[in-house]
Write an enzyme that holds these catalytic residues in place. Structure first.
Site, mmCIF file in Angstrom:
data_model
loop_
_atom_site.group_PDB
_atom_site.id
_atom_site.type_symbol
_atom_site.label_atom_id
_atom_site.label_comp_id
_atom_site.label_asym_id
_atom_site.label_seq_id
_atom_site.Cartn_x
_atom_site.Cartn_y
_atom_site.Cartn_z
ATOM 1 N N GLY A 10 44.437 28.609 40.939
ATOM 2 C CA GLY A 10 43.271 28.731 40.069
ATOM 3 C C GLY A 10 43.528 29.621 38.873
ATOM 4 N N ASN A 87 39.783 31.100 46.640
ATOM 5 C CA ASN A 87 38.509 31.680 46.209
ATOM 6 C C ASN A 87 37.736 32.321 47.361
ATOM 7 O OD1 ASN A 87 38.750 28.943 46.659
ATOM 8 N ND2 ASN A 87 36.800 28.461 45.707
ATOM 9 N N PRO A 89 34.070 33.125 47.337
ATOM 10 C CA PRO A 89 32.741 33.174 46.703
ATOM 11 C C PRO A 89 31.756 34.002 47.514
ATOM 12 C CG PRO A 89 33.100 31.049 47.772
ATOM 13 C CD PRO A 89 34.373 31.806 47.913
ATOM 14 N N THR A 90 30.623 34.281 46.907
ATOM 15 C CA THR A 90 29.570 34.967 47.658
ATOM 16 C C THR A 90 29.029 34.003 48.706
ATOM 17 O OG1 THR A 90 29.033 36.220 45.683
ATOM 18 C CG2 THR A 90 27.365 36.173 47.409
ATOM 19 N N GLU A 157 44.264 41.683 41.697
ATOM 20 C CA GLU A 157 44.503 41.323 40.297
ATOM 21 C C GLU A 157 43.487 42.037 39.423
ATOM 22 O OE1 GLU A 157 42.116 39.368 38.690
ATOM 23 O OE2 GLU A 157 40.943 38.690 40.416
ATOM 24 N N ALA A 160 41.961 39.828 33.113
ATOM 25 C CA ALA A 160 40.704 39.295 32.590
ATOM 26 C C ALA A 160 41.003 37.955 31.938
ATOM 27 C CB ALA A 160 40.107 40.266 31.579
ATOM 28 N N LYS A 216 39.728 47.573 43.740
ATOM 29 C CA LYS A 216 39.433 46.374 42.957
ATOM 30 C C LYS A 216 37.921 46.206 42.783
ATOM 31 C CE LYS A 216 39.248 42.684 40.876
ATOM 32 N NZ LYS A 216 39.691 41.358 40.776
ATOM 33 N N CYS A 272 33.708 37.232 38.769
ATOM 34 C CA CYS A 272 34.020 38.467 39.506
ATOM 35 C C CYS A 272 32.911 39.515 39.544
ATOM 36 C CB CYS A 272 35.279 39.110 38.930
ATOM 37 S SG CYS A 272 36.767 38.305 39.521
ATOM 38 N N LYS A 335 32.682 34.184 28.356
ATOM 39 C CA LYS A 335 33.256 35.039 27.327
ATOM 40 C C LYS A 335 34.143 34.155 26.450
ATOM 41 C CE LYS A 335 36.864 37.640 28.610
ATOM 42 N NZ LYS A 335 37.795 38.484 29.385
HETATM 43 C C1 UDX Z 1 39.702 33.342 43.050
HETATM 44 C C2 UDX Z 1 38.544 34.240 43.464
HETATM 45 O O1 UDX Z 1 37.368 33.780 42.838
HETATM 46 C C3 UDX Z 1 38.765 35.667 43.117
HETATM 47 O O2 UDX Z 1 37.840 36.492 43.762
HETATM 48 C C4 UDX Z 1 40.047 36.118 43.580
HETATM 49 O O3 UDX Z 1 40.279 37.415 43.112
HETATM 50 C C5 UDX Z 1 41.154 35.170 43.237
HETATM 51 O O4 UDX Z 1 40.839 33.832 43.586
HETATM 52 P P1 UDX Z 1 40.156 32.083 40.818
HETATM 53 O O5 UDX Z 1 41.626 31.885 40.780
HETATM 54 O O6 UDX Z 1 39.458 32.310 39.519
HETATM 55 O O7 UDX Z 1 39.754 33.354 41.638
HETATM 56 O O8 UDX Z 1 39.472 30.912 41.656
HETATM 57 P P2 UDX Z 1 39.692 29.365 41.533
HETATM 58 O O9 UDX Z 1 40.026 28.995 40.134
HETATM 59 O O10 UDX Z 1 38.547 28.736 42.229
HETATM 60 O O11 UDX Z 1 41.028 29.111 42.382
HETATM 61 C C6 UDX Z 1 41.128 29.149 43.764
HETATM 62 C C7 UDX Z 1 41.990 27.962 44.205
HETATM 63 O O12 UDX Z 1 42.258 28.064 45.597
HETATM 64 C C8 UDX Z 1 41.341 26.581 43.993
HETATM 65 O O13 UDX Z 1 42.151 25.778 43.166
HETATM 66 C C9 UDX Z 1 41.229 26.007 45.392
HETATM 67 O O14 UDX Z 1 41.413 24.604 45.452
HETATM 68 C C10 UDX Z 1 42.311 26.753 46.143
HETATM 69 N N1 UDX Z 1 42.129 26.803 47.587
HETATM 70 C C11 UDX Z 1 40.953 27.179 48.121
HETATM 71 C C12 UDX Z 1 43.197 26.474 48.409
HETATM 72 O O15 UDX Z 1 44.262 26.097 47.953
HETATM 73 N N2 UDX Z 1 43.025 26.566 49.765
HETATM 74 C C13 UDX Z 1 41.832 26.916 50.333
HETATM 75 O O16 UDX Z 1 41.704 26.953 51.557
HETATM 76 C C14 UDX Z 1 40.761 27.240 49.478
HETATM 77 C C1 UDX Z 2 36.994 41.086 34.947
HETATM 78 C C2 UDX Z 2 37.834 42.360 34.872
HETATM 79 O O1 UDX Z 2 37.864 42.837 33.511
HETATM 80 C C3 UDX Z 2 39.225 42.095 35.377
HETATM 81 O O2 UDX Z 2 39.990 43.296 35.408
HETATM 82 C C4 UDX Z 2 39.136 41.517 36.789
HETATM 83 O O3 UDX Z 2 40.402 41.237 37.317
HETATM 84 C C5 UDX Z 2 38.279 40.271 36.803
HETATM 85 O O4 UDX Z 2 36.994 40.565 36.260
HETATM 86 P P1 UDX Z 2 36.707 38.947 33.420
HETATM 87 O O5 UDX Z 2 35.464 38.723 34.220
HETATM 88 O O6 UDX Z 2 37.652 37.814 33.249
HETATM 89 O O7 UDX Z 2 37.534 40.150 34.041
HETATM 90 O O8 UDX Z 2 36.284 39.389 31.930
HETATM 91 P P2 UDX Z 2 35.755 40.750 31.257
HETATM 92 O O9 UDX Z 2 36.461 40.899 29.981
HETATM 93 O O10 UDX Z 2 35.815 41.887 32.197
HETATM 94 O O11 UDX Z 2 34.239 40.400 30.904
HETATM 95 C C6 UDX Z 2 33.267 40.179 31.910
HETATM 96 C C7 UDX Z 2 31.919 39.889 31.285
HETATM 97 O O12 UDX Z 2 31.372 41.035 30.642
HETATM 98 C C8 UDX Z 2 31.961 38.792 30.204
HETATM 99 O O13 UDX Z 2 30.842 37.953 30.352
HETATM 100 C C9 UDX Z 2 31.898 39.577 28.915
HETATM 101 O O14 UDX Z 2 31.375 38.833 27.856
HETATM 102 C C10 UDX Z 2 30.979 40.720 29.324
HETATM 103 N N1 UDX Z 2 31.133 41.923 28.482
HETATM 104 C C11 UDX Z 2 32.303 42.610 28.479
HETATM 105 C C12 UDX Z 2 30.064 42.374 27.700
HETATM 106 O O15 UDX Z 2 28.988 41.760 27.693
HETATM 107 N N2 UDX Z 2 30.231 43.510 26.940
HETATM 108 C C13 UDX Z 2 31.388 44.216 26.920
HETATM 109 O O16 UDX Z 2 31.457 45.235 26.215
HETATM 110 C C14 UDX Z 2 32.462 43.747 27.705
#
Ligand code: UDX
Ligand code: UDX
Length: 468
Positions: A10, A87, A89-90, A157, A160, A216, A272, A335
């Site tokens: 992902g 993933n 999720p909540t 991780e 962002a 984290k 996140c 974002k």
């Molecule tokens: C996810 C989580 O949301 C986050 O909290 C965590 O820190 C890292 O993993 P992200 O990579 O953004 O973040 O999620 P997503 O893009 O949904 O990727 C997860 C992948 O895992 C999907 O492609 C899904 O198909 C895969 N997956 C899920 C598996 O391969 N095996 C499983 O059993 C479940």
């Molecule tokens: C976040 C953390 O930054 C990263 O370290 C972690 O691994 C995953 O979660 P991400 O959610 O990808 O990353 O983006 P981030 O840049 O943190 O922004 C999160 C949200 O806050 C976005 O919707 C952004 O638009 C918003 N934001 C950020 C504001 O509204 N104002 C700001 O000043 C900064």
């Protein structure tokens, strides 16, 4: 050479492994996923996620020492080190619904690893997990009568989206947590050695497992708290004629506070922040820390309030009715520089405007496809328009919901000419030059600043001071 495997291709797994492959050419890195279409996309020219710089890194490493596959069994069997970034999720059902992390994919993955493994392996938690998850994972992994064949390491991780490649290539820090036992220390060292290929030693922090897991959640909670703090102040600014950008600058120049993450906005989104805070709240409640739970829960409540407040400002500025009015929403991604719409405040605004029976036109340079999928049945009531100028044509209002630079580059004088009058602009990211928009004819409503309206039109809520 080590065989490194990542389960979960992902937003986290893909970019993380691509950079590890780039920086560690002697290691073989494989990324697997249960979704064949995702893997097929990783193998193609059209990667499944948009992330600046990702294409180049994947192109340089793919089929050299970076591979994508659906054959989970084989690659688990071959791996020395397994990163898990499936993933979490909540939870949407049962105990802890709406708060706790749903660990079913994690547990299934742990059982899968156990089933396909013959020798010792290091299992690395990459996904965000509640503190002490490693304990459960160790029990699942190590109860097959195979002795202590697995070491669990936490390496959360911090990347962002939109800057994931840069964050991986030049991280503020890398955090690695493991047990303080001989095999825990060996496992930790193996992970340290991977990052030591490009990260200076002082930026590689080692801790115990529980500290790494908790850090984290805490890092994300602190970041989100800053956004909610400045958003809370933006509401007060709108009542007092203070300017939130000026306040943020004055406050942020205090070295103890710092200037980053103080941009007032329509709210934070992404997969996140909300999930991790809810998780933190659930943990605190679980341990009976009611006040601590309430404290952090307020960060999410403030974020939801900010989204509602934005919509209600729109409604009251536009004569208390949006029914039948075309409204152009600039931005669907949570974002800029990502195609990700998970928990995007833009889609929250979109849903609320559809409920007001507005004719919503959504535009975004990258995220329209994901927006359509996220909106589900509601997508039928939304027009998806890749061109912002076409989206604004005939509209009563534009709302800026994602800070894409391309939205700042438009000729708003020309855009204004095509819109219904009076024309409104609600800048949910304080992205644009409000004075020149006002000059062009718009009634401008920024976040946390006095609105710039034309004679006879008043600020939302019928405020008592005149527009400047
Ligand atoms: C996810 C989580 O949301 C986050 O909290 C965590 O820190 C890292 O993993 P992200 O990579 O953004 O973040 O999620 P997503 O893009 O949904 O990727 C997860 C992948 O895992 C999907 O492609 C899904 O198909 C895969 N997956 C899920 C598996 O391969 N095996 C499983 O059993 C479940
Ligand atoms: C976040 C953390 O930054 C990263 O370290 C972690 O691994 C995953 O979660 P991400 O959610 O990808 O990353 O983006 P981030 O840049 O943190 O922004 C999160 C949200 O806050 C976005 O919707 C952004 O638009 C918003 N934001 C950020 C504001 O509204 N104002 C700001 O000043 C900064």
């Amino acid at each position: 050479m080590a065989n490194i495997l990542c389960i979960g291709a992902g937003y986290v797994g893909g970019p993380t492994m691509a950079v590890i492959a780039q920086k560690c050419p002697e290691h073989r890195v494989v990324v697997v996923d249960i979704r064949p279409e995702r893997i097929a996309a990783w193998q193609s020219d059209q990667l499944p996620i948009y992330e600046p710089g990702l294409d180049e890194v994947v192109r340089a490493t793919r089929n050299k020492n970076l591979f994508f596959s659906t054959d989970v069994d084989r690659h688990v069997a071959e791996a020395d080190i397994i990163f898990v970034s499936v993933n979490t999720p909540t939870k949407s059902f049962g105990q802890g619904a709406g708060k706790a992390a749903d660990l079913q994919y994690w547990e299934q993955t742990a059982r899968h690893i156990r089933r396909c493994s013959l020798g010792h392996k290091i299992v690395v938690e990459k996904s965000t997990l509640p503190v002490r998850t490693a304990e459960a994972m160790e029990r699942i992994l190590n109860t097959a009568g195979n002795g202590h064949a697995f070491d669990v390491v936490s390496n959360p991780e911090f990347l962002a989206e939109g800057t994931a490649i840069r964050d991986m290539q030049a991280p503020d820090r890398v955090l690695i947590g493991a047990h303080d036992t001989p095999s825990g220390r060996r496992a930790m060292q193996a992970i340290v050695e991977i990052y030591a290929h490009w990260v200076p030693p002082e930026r590689i922090i080692t801790t115990n497992l529980w500290s790494a897991e908790l850090s984290k959640l805490v890092a994300n909670a602190f970041l989100a708290q800053r956004v909610s703090s400045i958003n809370a102040i933006s509401a007060l600014c709108e009542k007092t004629e203070a300017d939130v950008t000026e306040v943020a600058r004055a406050v942020g120049l205090d070295g103890r506070i710092g200037s980053r993450f103080l941009n007032a906005s329509v709210g934070f989104g992404g997969s996140c922040f909300k999930k991790d805070i809810k998780n933190l709240v659930y943990l605190c409640e679980y341990y009976g820390l009611v006040e601590v739970a309430e404290y952090w829960d307020q960060v999410v409540k403030m974020n939801e309030y900010q989204g509602r407040r934005f919509v209600s400002n729109m409604v009251s500025a536009m004569f208390n009715t949006l029914a039948g009015k075309r409204i152009a929403l600039f931005g669907a991604a949570y974002k800029a520089h990502t195609d990700d719409t998970r928990d995007s405040p833009a889609l929250g605004v979109c849903r609320a405007l559809v409920a007001e029976r507005a004719q919503v036109v959504l535009t975004d340079p990258r995220a329209l496809e994901n927006a359509r999928a996220s909106l589900g049945a509601l997508a039928e009531n939304v027009v998806f328009e890749p061109d912002p100028i076409a989206a604004a044509c005939g509209a009563h209002a534009i709302a800026i919901l994602t800070e894409w630079p391309c939205f700042a580059e438009l000729d708003y004088q020309a855009v204004y000419a095509t819109m219904a009058k009076p024309a409104f602009l609600f800048d949910g990211r304080n992205l644009l030059d409000h004075r020149s928009l006002h000059h062009a004819g718009f009634n401008v409503y920024p976040i946390g600043k006095p609105p710039l309206v034309h004679v006879g039109e008043r600020r939302p809520g019928g405020g008592s001071f005149p527009a400047p």
